[in-house]
Design a protein around this motif. Structure first.
Motif: not given
Ligand code: 4AD
Length: 453
Positions: A172, A198-199, A231, A377, A379-381, A421, A423-425
């Motif tokens: 990220e 982190v991803s 978090h 939030e 999902i982030g994509g 793409g 990412g779903l938490g």
């Molecule tokens: O929005 P984020 O940071 O997106 C990514 O990591 C991208 N690489 C995803 C992608 O496009 N492939 O994180 C995605 C989701 C967030 O929307 C949230 O639901 C969850 O991950 N998330 C957490 N959940 C729990 N604790 C945390 N510290 C989190 N940080 C993110």
């Protein structure tokens, strides 16, 4: 070995009626009248326990000494007896006990008792809280949700890929990673700084350039110093990556996935979901059904800012074009304005990650966050920047070390295609599904700032 689980017995109740069986489990509840004792037994196979009926008359088969033991919650026993239809529900089975063997006594200070204990207290005993109805239900829903995610992607031709947990980069670009070190090793173990992922996105993109449509589902780690109820430092993420797909296409996938996994969990966990509806969020099941059956909202970031500015609300963080949306803003949009899940699209370039596709306006990127009522939030994509030069420029603008991203840049050199793409938490989805309001109560052993039980 005990052949029959409690779930087997309930499933094939008609077959077992009148037969003598043996079941094993832990005592979940005990009550008695003058002539009869009732024991609720669970072996974990079923969310609902099995009732064991014990006659206390003179020629009783179960001794008073045994009864004195099984009165204590948590005791492990084997029960033999005849299966009959349950007194209060002919569709359920119960057992008239003939023999009870104590397998494992339970010390008197067992903290899981009939009296409801607070989630705060239970967080101090993660190894035992798992035996409560709340956490047994949570683990069962976690299992069902995991399977629902795999079913959704597998049915659509996505390949499940395992991306590395130890990485050299910070996907990220936000510097929130845990470092990996081998203190006893002479020298630098990997020959370069290493961190926990982190991803898995950057590696998932590599595979998408070969297999087309892929998803990951695994643990991710973030050293975010945010001590909130949403978090944790270790959580699971589902990441989808699709070649030849633009932002609109990936939003369709994300929405269909959310609807599909809600439907599957409602169908596979009716008892657990009824429990959460009853004890944690009244109307939960109806709410989820409505979300699964109806359209989601979609709003441009710029319009979202206007909505917030016109809301008449006093926000702690003032709203103006260019700011990142804070939880209070997200909650207003979902809980008060749209009252349903909403995809916010086209965020300002400067608040989002370097890899997002730059829009023609030169100010925004083709990014989306899915915000949902009660959680925010989830999902982030985005669409990914597929142009080599624009990607390098975005990295340089963020003072990133371009040399560290050779692999990633190669994807833009050799047959680069539009791809997107998200990412779903996973745990945030569990919060939404169960009405549980602290993310720590969706995991077995939550890891967060100052927390490593
Ligand atoms: O929005 P984020 O940071 O997106 C990514 O990591 C991208 N690489 C995803 C992608 O496009 N492939 O994180 C995605 C989701 C967030 O929307 C949230 O639901 C969850 O991950 N998330 C957490 N959940 C729990 N604790 C945390 N510290 C989190 N940080 C993110």
């Amino acid at each position: 070995m005990i052949e029959i689980t409690i779930q087997n017995l309930k499933d094939k109740k008609d077959y077992y009626i009148g037969k003598t069986v043996q079941v094993a489990g832990w005592v979940k509840n005990f009550r008695e009248s003058k002539t009869t004792s009732f024991l609720e037994l669970n072996d974990g196979s079923s969310f609902k326990p099995l009732q064991i009926v014990i006659q206390k008359e003179e020629n009783a088969k179960i001794s008073q000494d045994t009864l004195n033991h099984v009165m204590h919650l948590g005791v492990a026993v084997i029960v033999s007896g005849v299966v009959v239809s349950a007194y209060h529900n002919v569709n359920d089975a119960e057992i008239n006990a003939e023999k009870i063997t104590i397998i494992g006594d339970c010390a008197a200070d067992y903290p899981i008792q009939k009296k409801k204990t607070s989630l705060d207290f239970l967080r101090t005993i993660p190894h035992l809280r798992i035996r409560t109805n709340t956490f047994m239900a949570m683990m069962r829903v976690r299992n069902a949700l995991s399977m629902a995610i795999h079913h959704f992607f597998q049915e659509r031709g996505y390949f499940y890929v395992h991306t590395p947990l130890i990485t050299g980069g910070d996907a990220e670009g936000a510097g929130e990673s845990f470092q990996v070190v081998a203190p006893d090793y002479q020298g630098d173990f990997f020959g370069a700084p290493a961190s926990l992922t982190v991803s898995g996105q950057l590696e998932a993109e590599e595979v998408a350039m070969a297999l087309g449509r892929v998803y990951t589902f695994g643990p991710t780690f973030r050293a975010e110093n945010s001590n909130t109820t949403r978090h944790v430092a270790e959580f699971w993420m589902v990441e989808a990556e699709a070649a030849f797909t633009k932002l609109d296409g990936i939003i369709d996938v994300a929405r269909d996935m959310i609807k599909s996994i809600i439907r599957e969990v409602l169908a596979t966990c009716p008892d657990e979901m009824a429990f959460f509806d009853n004890f944690y969020e009244k109307g939960l099941v109806a709410k989820l059904q409505e979300v699964a059956d109806n359209a989601f909202a979609e709003v441009d970031y710029t319009e979202a800012i206007e909505i917030l500015q016109k809301s008449g609300k006093e926000f702690k963080y003032p709203v103006s074009w260019g700011v990142d949306l804070q939880t209070e803003h997200e909650r207003y949009l979902t809980d008060e304005y749209f009252k349903k899940p909403v995809f916010v699209v086209n965020y300002p370039r400067d608040v989002k990650a370097f890899y997002m596709k730059q829009n023609e306006d030169g100010k925004t990127v083709a990014a989306t966050d899915l915000l949902i009522p009660g959680v925010g939030e989830i999902i982030g994509g985005s669409e990914r920047e597929a142009d080599y030069d624009k990607l390098v420029a975005a990295m340089q603008a963020r003072s990133m070390k371009v040399d560290n991203y050779h692999n990633y840049l190669d994807l833009r050199k050799y047959g680069s295609v539009p791809h997107s793409g998200f990412g779903l938490g996973f745990e945030r989805m569990l919060m939404y599904l169960t009405g549980i309001t602290n993310i720590r109560d969706t995991q077995l052993h939550p890891r967060a700032v100052g927390e490593l039980r």
